[in-house]
Motif scaffolding. Structure first.
Motif, PDB file in Angstrom:
ATOM      1  N   LEU A   1      62.063  37.479  49.536  1.00 61.52           N
ATOM      2  CA  LEU A   1      62.755  37.572  48.244  1.00 61.52           C
ATOM      3  C   LEU A   1      61.830  38.055  47.124  1.00 61.52           C
ATOM      4  O   LEU A   1      62.181  38.971  46.373  1.00 61.52           O
ATOM      5  CB  LEU A   1      63.365  36.206  47.900  1.00 61.52           C
ATOM      6  CG  LEU A   1      64.502  36.180  46.913  1.00 61.52           C
ATOM      7  CD1 LEU A   1      65.647  37.063  47.371  1.00 61.52           C
ATOM      8  CD2 LEU A   1      64.996  34.760  46.722  1.00 61.52           C
ATOM      9  N   LYS A   2      60.646  37.456  47.042  1.00 61.12           N
ATOM     10  CA  LYS A   2      59.691  37.846  45.991  1.00 61.12           C
ATOM     11  C   LYS A   2      59.226  39.293  46.166  1.00 61.12           C
ATOM     12  O   LYS A   2      59.085  40.030  45.187  1.00 61.12           O
ATOM     13  CB  LYS A   2      58.474  36.908  45.988  1.00 61.12           C
ATOM     14  CG  LYS A   2      58.770  35.521  45.478  1.00 61.12           C
ATOM     15  CD  LYS A   2      58.671  35.495  43.977  1.00 61.12           C
ATOM     16  CE  LYS A   2      58.836  34.080  43.472  1.00 61.12           C
ATOM     17  NZ  LYS A   2      59.643  34.012  42.271  1.00 61.12           N
ATOM     18  N   ASP A   3      58.995  39.684  47.419  1.00 62.56           N
ATOM     19  CA  ASP A   3      58.551  41.058  47.698  1.00 62.56           C
ATOM     20  C   ASP A   3      59.623  42.067  47.286  1.00 62.56           C
ATOM     21  O   ASP A   3      59.320  43.120  46.730  1.00 62.56           O
ATOM     22  CB  ASP A   3      58.215  41.240  49.184  1.00 62.56           C
ATOM     23  CG  ASP A   3      57.012  40.424  49.620  1.00 62.56           C
ATOM     24  OD1 ASP A   3      56.120  40.206  48.776  1.00 62.56           O
ATOM     25  OD2 ASP A   3      56.974  40.001  50.789  1.00 62.56           O
ATOM     26  N   ILE A   4      60.880  41.743  47.577  1.00 63.02           N
ATOM     27  CA  ILE A   4      61.983  42.633  47.216  1.00 63.02           C
ATOM     28  C   ILE A   4      62.097  42.724  45.697  1.00 63.02           C
ATOM     29  O   ILE A   4      62.245  43.816  45.141  1.00 63.02           O
ATOM     30  CB  ILE A   4      63.307  42.145  47.852  1.00 63.02           C
ATOM     31  CG1 ILE A   4      63.236  42.298  49.371  1.00 63.02           C
ATOM     32  CG2 ILE A   4      64.487  42.910  47.284  1.00 63.02           C
ATOM     33  CD1 ILE A   4      64.398  41.662  50.111  1.00 63.02           C
ATOM     34  N   GLU A   5      62.009  41.571  45.033  1.00 68.19           N
ATOM     35  CA  GLU A   5      62.083  41.559  43.567  1.00 68.19           C
ATOM     36  C   GLU A   5      60.967  42.415  42.967  1.00 68.19           C
ATOM     37  O   GLU A   5      61.195  43.230  42.073  1.00 68.19           O
ATOM     38  CB  GLU A   5      61.981  40.113  43.064  1.00 68.19           C
ATOM     39  CG  GLU A   5      62.124  39.978  41.565  1.00 68.19           C
ATOM     40  CD  GLU A   5      62.035  38.529  41.099  1.00 68.19           C
ATOM     41  OE1 GLU A   5      62.373  38.292  39.925  1.00 68.19           O
ATOM     42  OE2 GLU A   5      61.623  37.648  41.877  1.00 68.19           O
ATOM     43  N   HIS A   6      59.770  42.269  43.498  1.00 68.68           N
ATOM     44  CA  HIS A   6      58.621  43.047  43.021  1.00 68.68           C
ATOM     45  C   HIS A   6      58.843  44.552  43.257  1.00 68.68           C
ATOM     46  O   HIS A   6      58.562  45.371  42.380  1.00 68.68           O
ATOM     47  CB  HIS A   6      57.353  42.574  43.730  1.00 68.68           C
ATOM     48  CG  HIS A   6      56.115  43.284  43.297  1.00 68.68           C
ATOM     49  ND1 HIS A   6      55.533  43.096  42.071  1.00 68.68           N
ATOM     50  CD2 HIS A   6      55.367  44.223  43.932  1.00 68.68           C
ATOM     51  CE1 HIS A   6      54.475  43.886  41.968  1.00 68.68           C
ATOM     52  NE2 HIS A   6      54.355  44.584  43.087  1.00 68.68           N
TER      53      HIS A   6
END
Length: 179
Positions: A73-78
């Protein structure tokens, strides 16, 4: 020796590329293709966002990006922030919500310019294809009348495809300027 089929095939590929590029231009309505160029760092491997998440359009101006693996999730958001789409992602712990702001008149005009630039790139590619075709025809030392007929046919092809590019850009411009 079938010059025209080869040239027309290449011109069709150019049109398909133009279509793909035009889908990335925002129109004020949410479209999963807006994220087509977003690449996520998935455990050290650059991966297209479509391969790591499901992208849905619940409303006209919203996109939901739900990862297959919640750990990303964090990687996608970034990756979405890095893609510089002009949209701020909202992470609710389960998925990322992208809400498209209303397009201002200036922003719409900017997108129209972007679409026209893509159209011009397509026309340059078409001219290059025509030039390559003309060079092949001239290099083959055909009878003069046959060579002249082929060159005219190639010119007719480029006229047809240039008109198609103009039509697509006009259509996209109309779509962009629609409030």
């Amino acid at each position: 020796m079938d010059y025209l089929n080869e040239i027309e095939f290449k011109m069709e590929e150019t049109m398909e590329t133009l279509d793909k590029r035009l889908t990335t231009v925002r129109t004020g309505r949410a479209n999963p293709n807006m994220l087509a160029n977003v690449v996520v760092d998935y455990y050290g491997t650059p991966t297209p966002i479509q391969s790591v998440a499901n992208i849905t359009v619940p409303e006209a101006r919203q996109l939901f990006v739900k990862p297959f693996d919640r750990g990303t999730l964090k990687d996608i958001e970034h990756a979405i922030q890095e893609a510089n789409l002009g949209i701020n992602p909202t992470n609710n712990g389960e998925m990322i919500i992208l809400t498209l702001p209303e397009l201002t008149e200036d922003r719409r005009r900017e997108y129209v310019k972007q679409a026209k630039s893509m159209g011009e790139d397509a026309k340059v590619a078409l001219r290059n294809i025509r030039q390559d075709g003309n060079n092949k025809v001239k290099a083959d030392e055909l009878p003069e009348d046959q060579e002249k007929a082929l060159l005219e046919d190639i010119q007719e092809l480029i006229n047809k495809y240039n008109k198609l590019v103009d039509d697509k850009i006009r259509e996209k411009e109309k779509e962009l300027m629609e409030v």
